[in-house]
Design a protein around this motif. Structure first.
Motif, PDB file in Angstrom:
ATOM      1  N   ARG A  55      42.920  26.900  31.604  1.00 35.75           N
ATOM      2  CA  ARG A  55      42.753  26.395  30.242  1.00 35.75           C
ATOM      3  C   ARG A  55      41.371  26.743  29.691  1.00 35.75           C
ATOM      4  O   ARG A  55      41.216  27.006  28.493  1.00 35.75           O
ATOM      5  N   ALA A  56      40.355  26.742  30.561  1.00 35.50           N
ATOM      6  CA  ALA A  56      39.018  27.158  30.125  1.00 35.50           C
ATOM      7  C   ALA A  56      39.055  28.596  29.638  1.00 35.50           C
ATOM      8  O   ALA A  56      38.430  28.951  28.627  1.00 35.50           O
ATOM      9  N   ALA A  57      39.809  29.441  30.351  1.00 42.89           N
ATOM     10  CA  ALA A  57      39.941  30.838  29.955  1.00 42.89           C
ATOM     11  C   ALA A  57      40.655  30.973  28.619  1.00 42.89           C
ATOM     12  O   ALA A  57      40.258  31.768  27.759  1.00 42.89           O
ATOM     13  N   ILE A  58      41.704  30.197  28.426  1.00 41.13           N
ATOM     14  CA  ILE A  58      42.462  30.266  27.177  1.00 41.13           C
ATOM     15  C   ILE A  58      41.602  29.854  25.988  1.00 41.13           C
ATOM     16  O   ILE A  58      41.575  30.534  24.954  1.00 41.13           O
ATOM     17  N   VAL A  59      40.880  28.741  26.102  1.00 40.91           N
ATOM     18  CA  VAL A  59      40.149  28.237  24.931  1.00 40.91           C
ATOM     19  C   VAL A  59      38.891  29.033  24.630  1.00 40.91           C
ATOM     20  O   VAL A  59      38.390  28.998  23.505  1.00 40.91           O
ATOM     21  N   THR A  60      38.353  29.758  25.614  1.00 38.01           N
ATOM     22  CA  THR A  60      37.167  30.597  25.350  1.00 38.01           C
ATOM     23  C   THR A  60      37.528  32.059  25.150  1.00 38.01           C
ATOM     24  O   THR A  60      36.717  32.834  24.634  1.00 38.01           O
ATOM     25  N   GLY A  61      38.727  32.450  25.578  1.00 39.10           N
ATOM     26  CA  GLY A  61      39.096  33.860  25.512  1.00 39.10           C
ATOM     27  C   GLY A  61      38.435  34.679  26.594  1.00 39.10           C
ATOM     28  O   GLY A  61      38.432  35.909  26.520  1.00 39.10           O
ATOM     29  N   LYS A  62      37.898  34.020  27.626  1.00 40.27           N
ATOM     30  CA  LYS A  62      37.187  34.699  28.700  1.00 40.27           C
ATOM     31  C   LYS A  62      37.792  34.322  30.052  1.00 40.27           C
ATOM     32  O   LYS A  62      38.250  33.197  30.240  1.00 40.27           O
ATOM     33  N   TYR A  63      37.714  35.244  30.994  1.00 42.24           N
ATOM     34  CA  TYR A  63      38.163  34.913  32.338  1.00 42.24           C
ATOM     35  C   TYR A  63      37.331  33.771  32.908  1.00 42.24           C
ATOM     36  O   TYR A  63      36.180  33.578  32.506  1.00 42.24           O
ATOM     37  N   PRO A  64      37.894  32.991  33.835  1.00 41.75           N
ATOM     38  CA  PRO A  64      37.160  31.855  34.403  1.00 41.75           C
ATOM     39  C   PRO A  64      35.779  32.226  34.938  1.00 41.75           C
ATOM     40  O   PRO A  64      34.823  31.463  34.777  1.00 41.75           O
ATOM     41  N   THR A  65      35.668  33.397  35.567  1.00 44.47           N
ATOM     42  CA  THR A  65      34.356  33.833  36.048  1.00 44.47           C
ATOM     43  C   THR A  65      33.377  33.989  34.894  1.00 44.47           C
ATOM     44  O   THR A  65      32.221  33.560  34.981  1.00 44.47           O
ATOM     45  N   ALA A  66      33.832  34.591  33.804  1.00 40.82           N
ATOM     46  CA  ALA A  66      32.947  34.868  32.673  1.00 40.82           C
ATOM     47  C   ALA A  66      32.539  33.596  31.931  1.00 40.82           C
ATOM     48  O   ALA A  66      31.408  33.497  31.440  1.00 40.82           O
ATOM     49  N   CYS A  67      33.438  32.618  31.833  1.00 43.87           N
ATOM     50  CA  CYS A  67      33.091  31.373  31.125  1.00 43.87           C
ATOM     51  C   CYS A  67      32.549  30.314  32.081  1.00 43.87           C
ATOM     52  O   CYS A  67      32.357  29.161  31.699  1.00 43.87           O
ATOM     53  N   GLN A  68      32.311  30.713  33.325  1.00 39.26           N
ATOM     54  CA  GLN A  68      31.659  29.858  34.326  1.00 39.26           C
ATOM     55  C   GLN A  68      32.430  28.573  34.635  1.00 39.26           C
ATOM     56  O   GLN A  68      31.869  27.508  34.813  1.00 39.26           O
ATOM     57  N   CYS A  69      33.748  28.712  34.674  1.00 35.70           N
ATOM     58  CA  CYS A  69      34.600  27.581  35.055  1.00 35.70           C
ATOM     59  C   CYS A  69      35.681  28.110  35.996  1.00 35.70           C
ATOM     60  O   CYS A  69      36.852  28.172  35.637  1.00 35.70           O
ATOM     61  N   PRO A  70      35.293  28.505  37.224  1.00 42.74           N
ATOM     62  CA  PRO A  70      36.208  29.237  38.096  1.00 42.74           C
ATOM     63  C   PRO A  70      37.128  28.404  38.981  1.00 42.74           C
ATOM     64  O   PRO A  70      38.035  28.953  39.599  1.00 42.74           O
ATOM     65  N   THR A  71      36.919  27.076  39.050  1.00 49.23           N
ATOM     66  CA  THR A  71      37.713  26.270  39.969  1.00 49.23           C
ATOM     67  C   THR A  71      38.202  24.994  39.296  1.00 49.23           C
ATOM     68  O   THR A  71      37.747  24.626  38.200  1.00 49.23           O
ATOM     69  N   TYR A  72      39.077  24.281  39.982  1.00 45.21           N
ATOM     70  CA  TYR A  72      39.633  23.032  39.447  1.00 45.21           C
ATOM     71  C   TYR A  72      38.547  21.973  39.257  1.00 45.21           C
ATOM     72  O   TYR A  72      38.633  21.142  38.346  1.00 45.21           O
ATOM     73  N   ILE A  73      37.526  21.964  40.108  1.00 39.56           N
ATOM     74  CA  ILE A  73      36.478  20.936  40.014  1.00 39.56           C
ATOM     75  C   ILE A  73      35.243  21.439  39.274  1.00 39.56           C
ATOM     76  O   ILE A  73      34.189  20.812  39.319  1.00 39.56           O
ATOM     77  N   SER A  74      35.354  22.563  38.567  1.00 42.61           N
ATOM     78  CA  SER A  74      34.254  23.041  37.726  1.00 42.61           C
ATOM     79  C   SER A  74      34.501  22.618  36.281  1.00 42.61           C
ATOM     80  O   SER A  74      35.597  22.175  35.929  1.00 42.61           O
ATOM     81  N   THR A  75      33.483  22.751  35.442  1.00 42.66           N
ATOM     82  CA  THR A  75      33.611  22.394  34.030  1.00 42.66           C
ATOM     83  C   THR A  75      32.988  23.478  33.159  1.00 42.66           C
ATOM     84  O   THR A  75      32.074  24.191  33.588  1.00 42.66           O
ATOM     85  N   LEU A  76      33.479  23.603  31.945  1.00 45.46           N
ATOM     86  CA  LEU A  76      32.902  24.559  31.013  1.00 45.46           C
ATOM     87  C   LEU A  76      31.467  24.170  30.678  1.00 45.46           C
ATOM     88  O   LEU A  76      31.189  23.007  30.391  1.00 45.46           O
TER      89      LEU A  76
END
Length: 463
Positions: A55-76
């Motif tokens: 969902r972080a990837a969808i709302v930012t348009g960036k892959y999880p690595t790029a938007c710095q939210c790569p795991t379930y327990i990470s946050t944008l």
């Protein structure tokens, strides 16, 4: 020219083959009809098999690595920007009803109106489902208690269906949007963007016992082609999912009832979406509304003798439903086999809003609009996906999954083995294909790194 309204319809943990359009067992007449007016992507993928990073990837348009939210327990991070905030800047009124999963992030979400319900039942923490909890309190049925499991990772529904969370989200979304349309009829009113996000059909699978489930025969809830024995050729963590998620420890009938519960939840969601679409048509807004439908990730639901999901890049989790109805009257829908990712929902919405300049570095930029606005489409030649320290690509039907700092991996020829039963990682005949896949993974990881587009030096030659 009037810019279109945008409706983003979203589910949670929906497997690709859960439409009547794809699977004749499913009873989803409203979604099937909407698909007939849409571009349907046969090969759409999510970025990650878990809610938060996907969902972080969808709302930012960036892959999880790029938007710095790569795991379930990470946050944008707070300084990331959602595409909804960019739509606001472009002059849209933005709203959300349903699940978002921003969790503890302090990011500005970008909504003018919010009714966020981040749970799957009334057992979720009150602060995550405030609107739903208050609705149940008004009806005198809000009692926080753990529901007993009578299905695999789920339970039968014994109450009034109007108290189901997906029923509530559908009703709330339709009512809010209808009221907003009625009160903003002026010619100079802002175009609107709305996310209507259902918590289902995510576990707990809880629609067994409803009228929706009664429309399905248990005999039609077939077992999947892949079996638990196929896990023997896969990396070791496949055997360490939630112990309750392995279906071979239960009676076959219990699995069939669990699958029926999952399908019934889709029929409930289909009914509520049908009511939203009917309302848009009644108010003469359907033709000028861009409608996007997708999910965050899928569910094993029987694949390899498993249900639910976790840190795996299997097709059941990564190959997701995605279709788009353009804001064009009487649009004749069609299917395409092009590889796409649901991260491009952001670039699609910004392109539709006439704000392509807001598509910034590291955002995925293959908007779906090209499929109805241009004669030719510049399609991807591969699709990339990740689950933190697992990176993968699909190219020419070959799926290569690299495990960071491990001497094992996964490789499947989806052209001949779409169920991913045969791991070809060490097969001598596929080593050239594996190297080609690894090269694409390296390419993508480079471009996702900070300042990757910066040149080496002012007068440096291009490599």
């Amino acid at each position: 020219m009037r810019r279109p309204n945008i409706l983003f319809l979203m589910t949670d943990e929906q497997k690709f083959d859960t439409f009547g359009f794809v699977n004749s067992v499913l009873k989803t007449p409203n979604l099937d009809k909407l698909i007939s007016n849409s571009v349907f992507f046969n090969n759409a993928y999510c970025s990650n098999p878990s809610c938060v990073p996907s969902r972080a990837a969808i709302v930012t348009g960036k892959y999880p690595t790029a938007c710095q939210c790569p795991t379930y327990i990470s946050t944008l991070p707070k300084d990331e920007v959602t595409f909804m905030a960019k739509l606001q800047e472009a002059g849209y009124y933005t709203a959300v009803v349903g699940k978002q999963h921003f969790d503890a992030s302090e990011i500005y979400k970008g909504y003018d109106y919010e009714c966020i319900v981040d749970g799957h039942s009334q057992t979720a923490p009150y602060e995550n489902i405030v609107a739903f909890a208050e609705y149940l309190k008004e009806k005198g049925v809000y009692k926080v208690k753990q529901v007993g499991e009578k299905l695999i990772c789920g339970s039968e529904w014994t109450g009034d269906i109007e108290n189901h969370i997906d029923y509530f989200i559908g009703e709330k979304g339709r009512e809010w949007l209808a009221n907003h349309i009625d009160t903003t009829k002026a010619a100079d009113a802002k175009p609107w963007f709305m996310t209507l996000s259902f918590p289902g059909p995510h576990q707990p699978y809880d629609c067994e016992g409803t009228a929706y489930a009664a429309n399905y025969n248990l005999a039609d809830m077939t077992l999947e082609e892949s079996k638990v024995a196929d896990l023997e050729t896969k990396p070791p963590h496949y055997k360490h999912l939630n112990p309750r998620a392995y279906i071979d420890q239960y009676d076959e009938e219990l699995y069939r009832r669990t699958k029926r519960s999952y399908y019934a939840n889709m029929s409930l969601i289909d009914e509520k979406i049908g009511e939203v679409i009917a309302m848009l048509k009644e108010k003469d807004e359907y033709d000028n509304t861009l409608i996007i439908f997708s999910t965050d990730h899928g569910d094993f639901m029987g694949d390899f003798g498993l249900v639910t999901k976790a840190q795996y890049l299997s097709e059941g989790l990564m190959h997701v439903p995605l279709f788009v109805k353009p804001p064009i009257k009487d649009f004749q829908g069609f299917r395409t086999n092009d590889l796409v990712t649901n991260i491009d929902i952001a670039s699609t919405c910004l392109t539709a809003a006439k704000a392509p300049e807001k598509i910034t570095e590291h955002m995925e930029n293959h908007p779906y609009n090209d499929y109805w606005e241009k004669d030719t489409v510049s399609a991807r030649d591969y699709v990339y996906m990740e689950a933190h320290d697992i990176k993968g690509v699909i190219r020419d039907g070959i799926k290569t999954l690299y495990y960071v700092e491990r001497d094992y991996g996964e490789l499947y020829d989806l052209n001949t083995d779409p169920a991913e039963r045969i791991n070809l990682w060490d097969d001598p005949k596929y080593q050239t294909a594996k190297m080609a896949g690894m090269a694409k993974i390296i390419d993508k990881m480079f471009w996702l790194s900070p300042k990757s587009s910066m040149q080496w030096n002012v007068n440096a030659p291009k490599i």
